[in-house]
Design an enzyme around this catalytic site. Structure first.
Site, PDB file in Angstrom:
ATOM      1  N   CYS A  19    -119.051  19.011 -45.900  1.00 41.30           N
ATOM      2  CA  CYS A  19    -119.937  20.032 -45.359  1.00 41.30           C
ATOM      3  C   CYS A  19    -121.324  19.759 -45.922  1.00 41.30           C
ATOM      4  O   CYS A  19    -121.487  19.075 -46.922  1.00 41.30           O
ATOM      5  CB  CYS A  19    -119.508  21.425 -45.799  1.00 41.30           C
ATOM      6  N   GLY A  46    -120.931  17.217 -41.363  1.00 42.36           N
ATOM      7  CA  GLY A  46    -120.020  18.140 -40.688  1.00 42.36           C
ATOM      8  C   GLY A  46    -120.490  18.407 -39.282  1.00 42.36           C
ATOM      9  O   GLY A  46    -121.655  18.733 -39.079  1.00 42.36           O
ATOM     10  N   ASN A 120    -119.767  23.760 -49.927  1.00 40.77           N
ATOM     11  CA  ASN A 120    -119.295  22.402 -49.714  1.00 40.77           C
ATOM     12  C   ASN A 120    -118.299  22.092 -50.828  1.00 40.77           C
ATOM     13  O   ASN A 120    -118.662  22.124 -52.004  1.00 40.77           O
ATOM     14  CB  ASN A 120    -120.476  21.425 -49.754  1.00 40.77           C
ATOM     15  N   GLY A 121    -117.075  21.789 -50.450  1.00 39.66           N
ATOM     16  CA  GLY A 121    -116.060  21.465 -51.448  1.00 39.66           C
ATOM     17  C   GLY A 121    -114.758  22.171 -51.131  1.00 39.66           C
ATOM     18  O   GLY A 121    -114.548  22.653 -50.014  1.00 39.66           O
ATOM     19  N   CYS A 256    -117.832  12.524 -56.890  1.00 39.59           N
ATOM     20  CA  CYS A 256    -117.013  11.844 -55.875  1.00 39.59           C
ATOM     21  C   CYS A 256    -117.607  10.459 -55.599  1.00 39.59           C
ATOM     22  O   CYS A 256    -118.717  10.348 -55.092  1.00 39.59           O
ATOM     23  CB  CYS A 256    -116.989  12.668 -54.597  1.00 39.59           C
ATOM     24  N   TYR A 262    -119.284   6.144 -48.474  1.00 38.83           N
ATOM     25  CA  TYR A 262    -119.192   6.529 -47.067  1.00 38.83           C
ATOM     26  C   TYR A 262    -119.989   7.770 -46.684  1.00 38.83           C
ATOM     27  O   TYR A 262    -120.683   7.765 -45.675  1.00 38.83           O
ATOM     28  CB  TYR A 262    -117.708   6.748 -46.740  1.00 38.83           C
ATOM     29  N   SER A 303    -122.315   2.883 -42.014  1.00 36.59           N
ATOM     30  CA  SER A 303    -122.341   2.955 -43.471  1.00 36.59           C
ATOM     31  C   SER A 303    -122.103   1.605 -44.137  1.00 36.59           C
ATOM     32  O   SER A 303    -122.399   1.426 -45.308  1.00 36.59           O
ATOM     33  CB  SER A 303    -121.332   4.004 -43.986  1.00 36.59           C
ATOM     34  N   ASP A 365    -116.244  -3.424 -43.760  1.00 32.19           N
ATOM     35  CA  ASP A 365    -116.106  -1.997 -43.440  1.00 32.19           C
ATOM     36  C   ASP A 365    -116.017  -1.212 -44.748  1.00 32.19           C
ATOM     37  O   ASP A 365    -115.679  -1.766 -45.796  1.00 32.19           O
ATOM     38  CB  ASP A 365    -114.859  -1.753 -42.576  1.00 32.19           C
ATOM     39  N   ASP A 366    -116.332   0.107 -44.671  1.00 32.50           N
ATOM     40  CA  ASP A 366    -116.385   0.892 -45.906  1.00 32.50           C
ATOM     41  C   ASP A 366    -115.006   1.335 -46.372  1.00 32.50           C
ATOM     42  O   ASP A 366    -114.812   1.579 -47.562  1.00 32.50           O
ATOM     43  CB  ASP A 366    -117.308   2.114 -45.727  1.00 32.50           C
ATOM     44  N   CYS A 402    -107.138  13.563 -50.910  1.00 27.16           N
ATOM     45  CA  CYS A 402    -108.169  14.257 -51.692  1.00 27.16           C
ATOM     46  C   CYS A 402    -107.934  15.759 -51.565  1.00 27.16           C
ATOM     47  O   CYS A 402    -107.712  16.252 -50.466  1.00 27.16           O
ATOM     48  CB  CYS A 402    -109.545  13.918 -51.149  1.00 27.16           C
ATOM     49  N   CYS A 452    -114.943  10.664 -59.946  1.00 31.07           N
ATOM     50  CA  CYS A 452    -113.577  10.821 -59.447  1.00 31.07           C
ATOM     51  C   CYS A 452    -113.231   9.597 -58.613  1.00 31.07           C
ATOM     52  O   CYS A 452    -114.019   9.152 -57.793  1.00 31.07           O
ATOM     53  CB  CYS A 452    -113.486  12.092 -58.588  1.00 31.07           C
ATOM     54  N   CYS A 455    -108.475   9.235 -55.058  1.00 26.43           N
ATOM     55  CA  CYS A 455    -107.839   8.779 -53.815  1.00 26.43           C
ATOM     56  C   CYS A 455    -107.419   7.309 -53.909  1.00 26.43           C
ATOM     57  O   CYS A 455    -106.601   6.847 -53.124  1.00 26.43           O
ATOM     58  CB  CYS A 455    -108.740   9.026 -52.608  1.00 26.43           C
TER      59      CYS A 455
END
Ligand code: SF4
Length: 478
Positions: A19, A46, A120-121, A256, A262, A303, A365-366, A402, A452, A455
């Site tokens: 977001c 978003g 956001n989160g 993050c 990305y 990206s 690619d990312d 995540c 973090c 993932c």
């Protein structure tokens, strides 16, 4: 005009954006329009819904709906939002589905005056917090953790909103970068782990703005931009910008790392570093781990472009554009016809045949999340005459979901869960497949800790109850 009630984001392979939030105090300015343009710069975070709440120091007004920012707002809706204080939100759903009742900001009346909140989160203890509110007789109208946060703020103890925000922050576990609007203040608050970005800047004509990314603040003309540091509450109001360290920052932090790979726009400055430059270094690090002879390096736009530039520079393999991306087709509200839908990624990407014909191609690619785009992209390149297609990914295999605000689906949706790299290579039909190592990724980020990486590693920086998934609230409503 037909009212938009449902958004389809189709052909979406990557992790879904989170977001974007903005907050503005600007006396004698049209703050609603400023919030609109701030959100416009955050549209990539978003695309499902958008909203703006405004206060004139007395009353508060709000407009929000499902859709892209330019679809939700027009001159007539913005003209109805008058004031000096504004917050805005653009949404991809993380907790709660895309129902209208989950669209932010949330606005309520409290005994201390009107209150609105954009988030956001994702809180990992929201199920527990929600249960406590319901047991106390507080009614809730949505499945969003943001409504839980709003209701907690309304009934929290403290003489000022700053104290009430601090007291709630002690109970919120997880990722939150917040903008909060009261009658005569905007607050920007960030969780002590620092999962999601949030920054503030000084407006040239007086006043302040807060936003998820520095690019949005530059759009508004902000100067002297700084991060809202983890655990801080920053007050944007008539008096000077007030910074309050509400909670001690966690040690280590848990920014993050995917913002670098990305999510964030390349012009964002995250952890005092240009995202564009970090992405170039991700490409350079990949060069050290890919041992392939090739004729051309092409990015999957957008990206991966800086990473492909970095890869080319260090490897000496020429960079060229291989794909042209239609950036908007996947964001349309219009259902494609069946025959168009069958064209899949070819609706979104065209190959520049001359740049890949008879060439050994390295496609940068990312990430590969579900794996439903990589194979078709490789097929497009082969159809265009590429001799070999090697795939290099600027992050390690994504094996774990995540819970901090990024929708990657469940573990079973992730192509790298329970599969080897070679099994994935065969599935996507690549001549070779290389993922960047965790060490290479962190070398590119230039930090050894403070991020973090859950993932990729499964090591979550906070205790996560895996039942607290995106639809957890809706399940509990049934
Ligand atoms: S799990 Fe991955 S996407 Fe989620 S916060 Fe951690 S690094 Fe970011």
């Amino acid at each position: 005009m037909q009212k938009v009630t449902q958004l389809e984001v189709w052909m979406e392979e990557g992790p879904r954006e989170e977001c974007g939030v903005v907050g503005i105090f600007a006396p004698n300015e049209d703050v609603a329009r400023m919030a609109f343009f701030g959100l416009f710069a955050l549209q990539h975070r978003g695309q499902e819904a958008a909203g703006i709440a405004v206060s004139d120091g007395q009353g508060m007004s709000i407009y929000k709906d499902v859709g892209l920012i330019s679809q939700v707002f027009g001159p007539h809706t913005l003209d109805g939002l008058k004031g000096h204080y504004a917050i805005g939100h653009t949404r991809y759903s993380t907790t709660g589905s895309s129902l209208m009742r989950n669209v932010q900001p949330f606005m309520i009346e409290t005994m201390h005056g009107p209150l609105a909140l954009g988030h956001n989160g994702n809180l990992v203890n929201s199920v527990e917090l929600r249960r406590r509110l319901l047991e106390d007789g507080v009614g809730l109208s949505s499945s969003s953790d943001t409504e839980v946060m709003t209701m907690m703020l309304a009934r929290s103890l403290g003489n000022t909103w700053s104290e009430r925000i601090q007291s709630c922050m002690r109970e919120w576990v997880g990722a939150y970068s917040l903008v909060i609007l009261t009658r005569d203040c905007v607050y920007a608050a960030r969780d002590p782990w620092g999962f999601r970005p949030l920054c503030v800047g000084w407006l040239p004509n007086g006043g302040y703005a807060a936003a998820s990314e520095t690019g949005a603040l530059h759009t508004l003309g902000c100067e002297a931009i700084r991060e809202v540091n983890p655990g801080e509450v920053v007050t944007l109001s008539d008096s000077a910008l007030v910074v309050h360290q509400a909670l001690k920052p966690n040690d280590p932090l848990a920014r993050c790392v995917f913002e670098n790979i990305y999510f964030a726009r390349p012009d964002h400055v995250w952890d005092n570093q240009s995202v564009h430059h970090v992405r170039q270094r991700l490409g350079e690090e990949l060069t050290r781990e890919v041992n392939i002879e090739a004729d051309v390096v092409i990015p999957v736009p957008d990206s991966s472009i800086p990473a492909a530039i970095g890869f080319s520079r260090l490897s000496g393999i020429p960079y060229n554009d291989g794909f042209v991306k239609n950036r908007f087709v996947g964001r349309t509200f219009i259902e494609p016809t069946d025959s168009l839908r069958k064209r899949g990624v070819a609706m979104k990407y065209n190959v520049i045949n001359e740049n890949v014909l008879n060439k050994r191609v390295i496609m940068i690619d990312d990430s590969i999340v579900r794996g439903n785009t990589t194979g078709p992209l490789i097929k497009l390149l082969r159809t265009a005459g590429a001799q070999e297609v090697h795939v290099a990914i600027t992050c390690p295999p994504i094996k774990y979901p995540c819970y901090m605000g990024v929708d990657m689906g469940t573990q079973d949706n992730l192509i790298a869960h329970k599969r080897t790299v070679d099994e994935i290579r065969k599935m996507v039909d690549a001549d070779s497949l290389t993922y960047l190592s965790v060490e290479g990724m962190m070398r590119a980020v230039g930090r050894t800790e403070g991020y973090c990486q859950a993932c990729f590693t499964g090591q979550y920086p906070i205790d996560v109850d895996v039942q607290t998934v995106k639809t957890g609230f809706e399940l509990s409503l049934k």
